[in-house]
Each structure stands twice: as C-alpha cells, then as structure tokens.
Scaffold this active site. Sequence first.
Site, PDB file in Angstrom:
ATOM      1  N   ASP A  34       0.834  -1.299   0.011  1.00 47.43           N
ATOM      2  CA  ASP A  34      -0.103   0.058  -0.219  1.00 47.43           C
ATOM      3  C   ASP A  34       0.940   1.187   0.030  1.00 47.43           C
ATOM      4  OD1 ASP A  34      -2.061  -1.679   0.265  1.00 47.43           O
ATOM      5  OD2 ASP A  34      -2.878  -1.035   2.374  1.00 47.43           O
ATOM      6  N   ASP A  38       0.805   4.244  -2.687  1.00 46.73           N
ATOM      7  CA  ASP A  38       0.525   5.513  -2.106  1.00 46.73           C
ATOM      8  C   ASP A  38       1.556   6.607  -2.671  1.00 46.73           C
ATOM      9  OD1 ASP A  38      -2.016   4.693  -0.949  1.00 46.73           O
ATOM     10  OD2 ASP A  38      -0.944   4.437   0.902  1.00 46.73           O
ATOM     11  N   SER A  95     -13.402   7.229  -1.858  1.00 48.94           N
ATOM     12  CA  SER A  95     -12.249   7.016  -0.915  1.00 48.94           C
ATOM     13  C   SER A  95     -11.728   7.985  -0.051  1.00 48.94           C
ATOM     14  CB  SER A  95     -11.313   6.485  -1.827  1.00 48.94           C
ATOM     15  OG  SER A  95     -10.357   7.122  -2.269  1.00 48.94           O
ATOM     16  N   LEU A  96     -10.859   7.856   0.425  1.00 53.03           N
ATOM     17  CA  LEU A  96     -10.188   8.925   1.361  1.00 53.03           C
ATOM     18  C   LEU A  96      -8.850   9.454   1.036  1.00 53.03           C
ATOM     19  CD1 LEU A  96     -10.762   7.348   5.014  1.00 53.03           C
ATOM     20  CD2 LEU A  96     -11.855   9.473   3.948  1.00 53.03           C
ATOM     21  N   GLU A 126     -10.860   7.647  14.408  1.00 50.53           N
ATOM     22  CA  GLU A 126     -11.210   6.277  14.376  1.00 50.53           C
ATOM     23  C   GLU A 126     -10.244   5.512  13.743  1.00 50.53           C
ATOM     24  OE1 GLU A 126     -14.449   6.452  11.614  1.00 50.53           O
ATOM     25  OE2 GLU A 126     -15.544   8.063  12.958  1.00 50.53           O
ATOM     26  N   LYS A 128      -8.444   3.030  11.107  1.00 52.93           N
ATOM     27  CA  LYS A 128      -8.842   2.734   9.556  1.00 52.93           C
ATOM     28  C   LYS A 128      -8.838   1.222   9.582  1.00 52.93           C
ATOM     29  CE  LYS A 128      -7.551   4.022   5.092  1.00 52.93           C
ATOM     30  NZ  LYS A 128      -7.749   2.488   4.329  1.00 52.93           N
ATOM     31  N   ASP A 130      -8.834  -2.303   8.070  1.00 51.73           N
ATOM     32  CA  ASP A 130      -8.258  -2.652   6.635  1.00 51.73           C
ATOM     33  C   ASP A 130      -8.938  -4.215   6.102  1.00 51.73           C
ATOM     34  OD1 ASP A 130      -6.562  -2.959   4.389  1.00 51.73           O
ATOM     35  OD2 ASP A 130      -4.812  -3.809   5.541  1.00 51.73           O
ATOM     36  N   ARG A 149     -18.181  -1.776  -2.671  1.00 52.94           N
ATOM     37  CA  ARG A 149     -17.697  -0.183  -3.098  1.00 52.94           C
ATOM     38  C   ARG A 149     -18.091  -0.182  -4.476  1.00 52.94           C
ATOM     39  NH1 ARG A 149     -12.879   3.502  -1.725  1.00 52.94           N
ATOM     40  NH2 ARG A 149     -11.768   1.868  -2.923  1.00 52.94           N
ATOM     41  N   TYR A 237     -19.041   2.682  10.044  1.00 52.69           N
ATOM     42  CA  TYR A 237     -18.320   3.835  10.550  1.00 52.69           C
ATOM     43  C   TYR A 237     -18.821   5.047   9.914  1.00 52.69           C
ATOM     44  CZ  TYR A 237     -15.408   1.918   6.620  1.00 52.69           C
ATOM     45  OH  TYR A 237     -15.048   1.698   5.471  1.00 52.69           O
ATOM     46  N   LYS A 324      -1.966   6.894   7.359  1.00 51.00           N
ATOM     47  CA  LYS A 324      -1.577   5.513   7.462  1.00 51.00           C
ATOM     48  C   LYS A 324      -0.453   5.212   8.095  1.00 51.00           C
ATOM     49  CE  LYS A 324      -3.175   3.436   3.677  1.00 51.00           C
ATOM     50  NZ  LYS A 324      -3.123   3.083   2.187  1.00 51.00           N
ATOM     51  N   CYS A 418      24.980  -9.828 -17.540  1.00 47.40           N
ATOM     52  CA  CYS A 418      24.010 -10.861 -16.991  1.00 47.40           C
ATOM     53  C   CYS A 418      24.552 -11.868 -16.019  1.00 47.40           C
ATOM     54  CB  CYS A 418      23.123 -11.521 -18.264  1.00 47.40           C
ATOM     55  SG  CYS A 418      21.950 -12.656 -17.648  1.00 47.40           S
ATOM     56  N   CYS A 421      24.030 -15.297 -18.178  1.00 42.21           N
ATOM     57  CA  CYS A 421      24.709 -15.652 -19.583  1.00 42.21           C
ATOM     58  C   CYS A 421      25.745 -14.609 -19.966  1.00 42.21           C
ATOM     59  CB  CYS A 421      23.463 -15.758 -20.618  1.00 42.21           C
ATOM     60  SG  CYS A 421      22.838 -13.966 -21.097  1.00 42.21           S
ATOM     61  N   CYS A 436      18.826  -7.844 -19.329  1.00 43.33           N
ATOM     62  CA  CYS A 436      19.606  -8.695 -20.025  1.00 43.33           C
ATOM     63  C   CYS A 436      18.813  -8.663 -21.295  1.00 43.33           C
ATOM     64  CB  CYS A 436      19.847 -10.113 -19.436  1.00 43.33           C
ATOM     65  SG  CYS A 436      20.268 -11.203 -20.632  1.00 43.33           S
ATOM     66  N   CYS A 442      19.398 -16.395 -22.889  1.00 43.84           N
ATOM     67  CA  CYS A 442      19.667 -16.391 -21.467  1.00 43.84           C
ATOM     68  C   CYS A 442      18.843 -17.512 -20.948  1.00 43.84           C
ATOM     69  CB  CYS A 442      19.261 -15.010 -20.986  1.00 43.84           C
ATOM     70  SG  CYS A 442      19.523 -15.093 -19.308  1.00 43.84           S
TER      71      CYS A 442
END
Length: 725
Positions: A34, A38, A95-96, A126, A128, A130, A149, A237, A324, A418, A421, A436, A442
């Site tokens: 997340d 974000d 959303s928030l 409050e 949040k 998940d 939603r 909520y 968050k 690489c 290879c 590569c 490879c």
Amino acid sequence: MDEQAAKIRIAQLREILRENSRRYYVDNAPTMSDYEFDLLMHELERLEADFPQFDSADSPTHRVGSDLDAPVGANAEPLSRQGFVQRPHRYPMLSLGNTYSIEEIEEFAARSDKTLDGIPFSYSCELKFDGTAICLTYRGGKLIQALTRGDGIQGDDVTENVRRIASIPQQLHGDFPEEFEIRGEILMPYAAFDALNREREAQEEAPFANPRNAASGSLKLIDPEEVAHRGLICTLYHIPAESVSFASHAEALDAAESWGLPVSGERRLCRDIAGIKAYIDHWDKERKFLPYATDGIVIKINELACQRALGYTAKSPRWAVAYKFKAEQACTELLGIDYQVGRTGAVTPVANLAPVQLSGTLVKRATLNNADQMALLDIRTGDWVYVEKGGEIIPKITGIDPSHRAAGAQRPVFPDRCPDCGTPLVKAETEAKWFCPNQDGCPMQIKGRLLHFVSRKAMDILAGEATVEQFYDAGLVRTAADLYDISKYQLLSLEGWQDRAADRFLESLEASKQVPFERVLFALGIRYVGETTARGIARHFGGVDAIAEATQEQLSEIDDVGEVIARSVYEYFRNPAHLEQIERLRKAGLRLDGAGAETALSDVLAGKTVVISGNFSISRERMKELITAHGGKAGSSVSGSTAFLLAGTKPGPEKLKKCEKLGIPVVSEEEFLAMLPESQPAGSGLPSGGVSAAERGRLFSPPEGKPADAGVVGNGEAVEELTLF
Ligand code: IVH
C-alpha cells in the site's frame, strides 16, 4: 523534469496504478505494498499539478479504485464475472485522501479551520480498518441491500452473502429511521484468516496473502452458506449525512449502535491536533494487539453541518483524511546480494539476510528492487538493514542503520553483465531496471518464460520449477511450443520419471489445448500483459491474428491499455520468432481465438452447488471450470445447500465427515463425468465429453519417484514487474 519526460512518466504511473488497483480490488492479489502504491499515486498527483496540460478526468488520481470485475454479456441487469448483479449507489462511495505524515494532518486541520472560518468543530478519530468496504441499506428496520464499493458509482449486490455474517443484524430495534444507508468494513479476524489458510493449504489451494484479500474474496463467494463459515465480522463507521438528520457523526453512530448495529468502539472525539496526535500514538502501538488488521487512523470533522460546508472532491471528502501507519519493520544484517534475472530479462538485486522475525514469519531474503534503489540507500555489504513486508509475500529493504556500519565496508557492485549468460546489460532512460537483452539465449529468461507459461493461471500444465529446469538441462525445451513436442519416450529417459508421472504430464499438456484464448494470451508472457489485461485484449480482438495486425492506436482503444502496454503488445507481434512460435502453438492445437471460459456446455448442473475435494485427473481449477460450464456452482465448503461432494483421491476428511452428517452424496470423478453429456460443441474450451467417462475418470494417486515438484499443480506464478522505482 521536462515536459516530454513528465508526459512519459505520467503515462507510466497511470498504467502501473491502474494495473495494481485491479490486482488489489479485483484479483485480491496485490503485488505492491500500500505504501508503494500511495507513493506512486502522490508522485502522479504532483506531476499532474505541475503539468496540468496532461491532467485528465480518467486518471487514477480522480477515480476511486474499482472492485467490479469485467462485466460479461449484454444482460438487462449487468452482472459481474462472478455473477453478482451490479446496482447503483444512492450516494457515491468515495475513498479517503491519505498521508503518512503528521505535517499533512496539521495542514488538513488548518485548511478545515480556514474554510469553516470560526465555526466551532471537533474531530472524530477512528481506526482505519483494513478490510473491504460495504454499504448496507435498512428499510423498516430490515436489511434490504448490501453493496460492495464497486467503482464507487455502482457496486456488486452481495446481500445474500452479507445476511450470513453473524454480527450484521437482519432486524433493528429501537427508534431507527424508516430508511437509511450505513457504511463500514467487512473484516476477517486474524484467527479466522489463519484457519482458512490452513484449510486451503491442506486442499492444495493458494492461500490468501492477507486478511483483507481473504475478506473481500469471501464476500464474493458464490455460495452464501460458505460465507457463513468464513468467520467474517463487520464494523460500521459512516452514515451518509444526506440519509439521516443528526447534528454530528458521533451522534449518528451512537444512534446506530442503539439500533443494534456493530459500530466501531474505538472512536474518540478530539478537540485539536494534540488530541489527534495522542490518538495516533496510542493506536500505532496498541493496534498490534487488536484481533483484526488496521492500517491507519481516520480523522473526520464531527459536525455534519461542517462536513456539508467542506464538501467533496471527485474522489474523496474534504472533511476527512486518513493517516496511514507504515508497515512493520525489522532490522537485520545484510549477508550478501544475489542478482536474479526474471522472465522479462529484468535484473533484480535480492539481499540474503541473517534470518529475522517479521509480522509472524522468518525472513531470510528481501528485494532491493534495482540499482537506483541500492544507490539511494547507499548500501554496503555487512550493513544492518530495515526490512518491510509489501503487498506480496516478498519483503523488501527500505533503509539502513548507519550506526552499525563497519569501517571500510564495501559498496556492492551492480553487475554490468547478465549474471546468468554474461551478456552486457542495458537500461532504457525511462526504466528503473537493468535488462539482459539476450531474450532468446539467456537460460534464466527462457526458464522464467516457460515457468510462466505452464503456471496454473496460464496453461495449467503439470510442471514446476524442477521439471522446467530438467527439461531445459536435457535440451528438450527452449520455447513453449517445444513442450508440445515432448514424447513419452523422451520423458521416460529423464531421471526420476516413471510411467504414471509421464502420463499425467502428457494428459495435462493435452488438457491445456482446451485452455481459453485469453489465458493462452496471458501465457505468452508479453511484457505488462497480466491476466486482466490479457482478458481485455482477447475479448476486444477475439483472436491472435487480429491482435497481431492491430496498430498501437487500436490497441490503446481498449480500457486501461495505455501507451506502454500497447507498444509492448505491438512490438511483441513484430518479432518473427514470436510469430513462428505462435504458428507452432496453433499447429499443436492451442486455442488462439474464441470465447472465454464462460462458454456454457450444458445445464445439467443448473442450480447445483458442487464442492470438490482431493486430486483429479485434471487440475482443481479446471474441474471448477467444468462445473460452471455445465451450469453448476463450485463451492469450497460443505453445507446444507451442497448438491454433492465431488471427491478425487485423498479428499479432505473433514469434508467427508460433514457430508455424512448432513446426508450429502459423495460422487467420484468417474461418476461425475458420467453425469455430463457425452458430446460437446467443438472447441468449447473444456474437457469432458467425447471421450468415454471411464477413460476420463481415470483416477490417480500422488506421483512416485518423480522429480521434487512434478506433482505440484500451479507452480510459482510469475508476476510481471511493474514497479518503476
Ligand atoms: S469513512 C466518504 N472510516 O478506507 C468516506 N473509511 O481508503 C467514508 N475505511 O473506502 C469512509 N476504516 O473502505 C471511513 N473508520 C473509517 C474507515 C474507512 C476503513 C476504508 C473505507 C474507505 C477506505 C479509504
């Protein structure tokens, strides 16, 4: 950043965010944390603000992430892929805005103060939660509707499933309004999550990555009786201010509690920023002891008149913000770095760590993403590093502790060739990763592509890492098409292969010829073309030839296919080696056009929920497709509404016991196949029919004397790297 670079970065960010939003909301399998998501969203917001000429209304910065699956068919009532009716929200479900910094919370408070210009107000702080958002409607005190939603405008109607969640009352008491909406979160507590994953692993089903995915996956189960056994809970909520006449948010939720609704109990009213900070500090520590997942704090202006005055942006309310928490971290010693080459040729530095406990698991390896990230961290061998878990199971290094650094500690050198290879690595200006370029030579890339091709969500061929390695080392296979040329004789000449294992492998290869085109397209491993994108492209063009002929402009006409994906697909089909491969796959009998997996074969199982358990002569995934193609529903736990248990070898003892208790019939694979009509339309995309039931119903037991992974159906699913850090 100049205008051209900004344009390219904006396009990239939009694609990454859209793809990851789908993985999060639709597939329930995020591949990015997340926090990363974000950060990228904030980068895009900044770029769009700095370069408004490139801003656009359909940018993810202005749209709410959608959990709606691609609708199929032109039904009068639009249905999501899982078959839920989609209905409009009376008030959009937004959303928030979120942040990880206290300063931005201070800015939120200052902005609110300024707009409200002297009107007194307070903050409701409050947790949040998940989980997955839900919108409930009560009329006359009775629960009449529950919508997810969705895309914020319309959601999936999951009312029947929500009725099976014990903490959600069907009937309210007290002085409730005649009709109102209330919103909240469906959660799966850790204990239920652990039990579910244990059961899934025992049944060889992929475990859920986290409780959030488990909650949203469970809410979209087809069989409501199964939902009842998932241990989901609900916490509410938010009552849209338009639907009731209270003075404050706190008053509205207190009232809801008095009607018998499960309202979050950890709310606190705070007068000022000091109160908000104290609440945040408290829960940053205490949340570890909660029985369910939270990922932050939500701060809302409490007075509804003030909320109305502040209003909304297109995506979120101006009267609320989320703070968050950063993911849990651990600190440990960096022992060394391996450089891994993925199927696309991208080179990823992977740290070997002194084992350390992190969120319940022992971590020994973590990704460092790319050379830029290593430079940014200024990492040295022997450093003490901070590790965090992202959206996926693979943790990553997010920082170092300089106080532990030994004098003269060496900077690791990112290879210029690489590691597999030896080809000199290349890097495009707009990419963060070194690549590569030796696509066709490879070994790591070749094996990575093969592994992706055979994976469960692609062709579902019975082969894992060790088998692919063995085929490669024996010189049997270099491309996907080579798989279809392998003979039983060749298999038996390989170490550890016996008759039965060879038959099973060849059967799965044969069955893969019926895999729907959209999955074949995904299996090709075109860069940036994940499962959902492949489905979108396959449905739009209908067949591989039309895709090969499409221009970049035509490709970008598809929803959510932007410049980067369109170019990648276009270029894939300009490579003669790829076209030759496709011709060989066509000759082998793979489906390179046609409808998806939903093709109906018959309705003999209409209205029946079939639970499957144990192993079959085809994979469990394909067995479920077979059930749906014949009109049935595939359930995963036995309940009163189960029509029968389809039992392969080694069925789950708990399921058998439950069937006995409830008097539910247990049907073998052979008996099941005998129920299905013998013939089916050519190219219908699924097994069964035509072949005798006895032959198709041949049961098998676990492999004997096979290479370590050969019994595994659905090996490590290769996920395309989309992170551009
Ligand atoms: S209020 C208009 N309160 O977080 C916004 N949301 O990232 C109403 N969430 O979609 C939402 N805990 O699913 C609110 N205490 C809480 C929440 C909460 C979790 C979720 C919700 C929302 C998402 C935004």
